[in-house]
Structure formats: C-alpha cells, structure tokens
Design an enzyme around this catalytic site. Structure first.
Site, PDB file in Angstrom:
ATOM      1  N   LYS A 188       2.909 -13.875 -27.669  1.00  0.00           N
ATOM      2  CA  LYS A 188       2.236 -12.703 -28.254  1.00  0.00           C
ATOM      3  C   LYS A 188       3.271 -11.698 -28.765  1.00  0.00           C
ATOM      4  O   LYS A 188       3.137 -11.159 -29.851  1.00  0.00           O
ATOM      5  CB  LYS A 188       1.338 -12.001 -27.220  1.00  0.00           C
ATOM      6  CG  LYS A 188       0.264 -12.888 -26.615  1.00  0.00           C
ATOM      7  CD  LYS A 188      -0.677 -12.097 -25.733  1.00  0.00           C
ATOM      8  CE  LYS A 188      -0.034 -11.424 -24.528  1.00  0.00           C
ATOM      9  NZ  LYS A 188       0.591 -12.347 -23.544  1.00  0.00           N
ATOM     10  N   ARG A 199       0.819 -13.272 -12.099  1.00  0.00           N
ATOM     11  CA  ARG A 199       0.363 -12.745 -13.393  1.00  0.00           C
ATOM     12  C   ARG A 199      -0.702 -13.654 -14.017  1.00  0.00           C
ATOM     13  O   ARG A 199      -1.674 -13.169 -14.608  1.00  0.00           O
ATOM     14  CB  ARG A 199       1.565 -12.578 -14.336  1.00  0.00           C
ATOM     15  CG  ARG A 199       2.397 -11.355 -13.958  1.00  0.00           C
ATOM     16  CD  ARG A 199       3.830 -11.461 -14.422  1.00  0.00           C
ATOM     17  NE  ARG A 199       3.983 -11.402 -15.845  1.00  0.00           N
ATOM     18  CZ  ARG A 199       5.070 -11.818 -16.489  1.00  0.00           C
ATOM     19  NH1 ARG A 199       6.075 -12.340 -15.831  1.00  0.00           N
ATOM     20  NH2 ARG A 199       5.135 -11.712 -17.790  1.00  0.00           N
TER      21      ARG A 199
HETATM   22  P1  AMP Z   1       3.602  -7.539 -20.395  1.00  0.00           P
HETATM   23  O1  AMP Z   1       4.896  -6.996 -20.889  1.00  0.00           O
HETATM   24  O2  AMP Z   1       2.507  -7.468 -21.428  1.00  0.00           O
HETATM   25  O3  AMP Z   1       3.750  -8.904 -19.793  1.00  0.00           O
HETATM   26  O4  AMP Z   1       3.136  -6.569 -19.210  1.00  0.00           O
HETATM   27  C1  AMP Z   1       3.936  -6.407 -18.054  1.00  0.00           C
HETATM   28  C2  AMP Z   1       3.151  -5.760 -16.944  1.00  0.00           C
HETATM   29  O5  AMP Z   1       2.717  -4.451 -17.347  1.00  0.00           O
HETATM   30  C3  AMP Z   1       1.874  -6.467 -16.531  1.00  0.00           C
HETATM   31  O6  AMP Z   1       2.121  -7.561 -15.652  1.00  0.00           O
HETATM   32  C4  AMP Z   1       1.130  -5.327 -15.859  1.00  0.00           C
HETATM   33  O7  AMP Z   1       1.670  -5.021 -14.597  1.00  0.00           O
HETATM   34  C5  AMP Z   1       1.434  -4.164 -16.783  1.00  0.00           C
HETATM   35  N1  AMP Z   1       0.460  -4.090 -17.882  1.00  0.00           N
HETATM   36  C6  AMP Z   1       0.702  -4.263 -19.210  1.00  0.00           C
HETATM   37  N2  AMP Z   1      -0.420  -4.122 -19.934  1.00  0.00           N
HETATM   38  C7  AMP Z   1      -1.412  -3.861 -19.042  1.00  0.00           C
HETATM   39  C8  AMP Z   1      -2.815  -3.623 -19.156  1.00  0.00           C
HETATM   40  N3  AMP Z   1      -3.434  -3.628 -20.334  1.00  0.00           N
HETATM   41  N4  AMP Z   1      -3.514  -3.409 -18.011  1.00  0.00           N
HETATM   42  C9  AMP Z   1      -2.916  -3.382 -16.808  1.00  0.00           C
HETATM   43  N5  AMP Z   1      -1.604  -3.602 -16.624  1.00  0.00           N
HETATM   44  C10 AMP Z   1      -0.848  -3.832 -17.734  1.00  0.00           C
END
Ligand code: AMP
Length: 215
Positions: free
Chosen positions: A13, A167
């Site tokens: 993504k 996750r």
């Molecule tokens: P990502 O970089 O998108 O993998 O996000 C890393 C972490 O940020 C996730 O594992 C969550 O802990 C937090 N996070 C990111 N986006 C969200 C969201 N929309 N809702 C809740 N937690 C989020």
C-alpha cells in the site's frame, strides 16, 4: 481523486501510494507515518501511542479520527489524497463518512500470509520521507542507505514475526469487515471498489491502478 487503500501490512500500500502521489500530485496520508513522526517528542502520551504501535495493536479510534480529520482538511488535500491505513475499523469508516468528504475509490490489497511475512521481514524504511525498500525485492542502491538523502534506513520495531502476527490478527478482526462495508457502499453507487492481487509486481499493480483511475 480521493482514494482509500485497505489491506494487511506488507501488501505494498505504501509503495503504491508513493507512486500515486508522484503521478497525480495528491498527498498520501499515512496515519502510521504521522503517528511515528509524532512520537519523536518524548512525552507520556506519545510513549503510550508508541507502545501500542510496537505491540502491533491498533491505536484508539478517537485519536486516529482527530488526527486524520486535521490532516484531510489541510490545503494540499483539496484536489484529493490517498488514505493509506485509514479507516481501519468500522467506527473510523463512519467517522470519515460524517466528515462529508466524498471518497471515489476503495482499493483492497490481498496477499497470502506467507508472502506478507516475507515482505515485512525484509522491509527497510526511510522514516522522514516514508520511502520503502526491501532487502531482496527493492534494495536501495547502497545497503541500508536511502537513495535520495543518503540517510540510514530503519527496520520498524513492529516489523518482526511476533508483531506481524498481532497486526494480521488485528487486521482480520477490525479491518476486514470494511470490505463488506465498502461493497455495500459500492452497490449504493457511492464509491468504486476494487481488489488488487498484491502478489503482482509493484509496476504491474501501478499500471492496474492507472487503468482504474482513468475509467
Ligand atoms: P502502518 O504504518 O500503516 O503499518 O501503521 C502502523 C501502526 O500505526 C499500526 O499497527 C497501528 O498501531 C497504528 N495505526 C495506523 N493507522 C491506524 C488506524 N487507522 N487505526 C488504528 N491504528 C492505526
């Protein structure tokens, strides 16, 4: 052009949203990146958020919605944006709907468990820019160094097998129900919804997305 990307971690993504940002000059809103950059200030609240991220759990809806709302209303988002990683829960999707911002496309990325693990374990990121590399599939020109700035690359603290499993569990429990939600929104004519096979190369997926966006 307002686009939502949903999909488990490691499905490309971030890579695709970087492509889109460059091609269509609309910003990527990566909630994960925003959270990670916020937490460089070391106070109690940020430490709490940092711990949640590092455990592979989702941050509470209220925090996420406030943060995203603020970002979406910034001037660079007026022509559109890619939401990478928001919404991730049904209450977040409802909150987005209540913001009265029309979403055009919802793109769901799908990939097998084995490949997700493989992709995430080799991932290296440049935190300030959000640029993403992979040790094997998309290596930087110089090992562990960002191609553009020459700065060091990092392994995310939540990019290890134990945290990836958490996750994925969170994704299945809270985020996957969004697929049904957006399928219904599509039937009602509110959005266009597509599924992407994330096993394909980044370039092929990029071309598929371009086709979707000119239709
Ligand atoms: P990502 O970089 O998108 O993998 O996000 C890393 C972490 O940020 C996730 O594992 C969550 O802990 C937090 N996070 C990111 N986006 C969200 C969201 N929309 N809702 C809740 N937690 C989020």
């Amino acid at each position: 052009m307002r686009i939502i990307f949903i999909g488990p971690p490691g499905t490309g993504k971030g890579t695709q949203s970087n492509f889109i940002t460059n091609k269509y000059s609309i910003p990527t809103i990566s909630v994960g990146d925003i959270l990670r950059s916020n937490t460089t200030q070391n106070n109690e609240y940020n430490k709490k958020i940092n711990d949640i991220i590092n455990e592979g759990k989702l941050v509470d809806d209220n925090t996420i919605v406030q943060l995203t709302k603020k970002r979406i209303h910034q001037i660079d988002c007026r022509k559109g944006f890619v939401l990478d990683g928001f919404p991730r829960t049904i209450p977040q999707a409802h909150a987005l709907k209540n913001m009265n911002i029309k979403i055009d496309y919802v793109i769901q990325f799908e990939l097998s468990y084995k490949l997700i693990i493989d992709r995430i374990k080799g991932r290296r990121i440049h935190i300030p820019s959000g640029r993403i590399y992979h040790k094997k599939y998309n290596p930087p020109k110089k090992e562990n160094i960002d191609d553009i700035t020459g700065q060091k690359l990092t392994v995310r603290k939540d990019d290890n097998e134990e945290k990836i499993n958490k996750r994925i569990e969170e994704y299945q429990k809270y985020t996957l129900p969004l697929a049904e939600y957006y399928k219904k929104e599509e039937q009602l004519g509110y959005i266009k919804y597509y599924i992407i096979n994330a096993q394909l190369t980044p370039l092929i997926i990029h071309k598929q997305l371009e086709k979707i966006f000119i239709q």
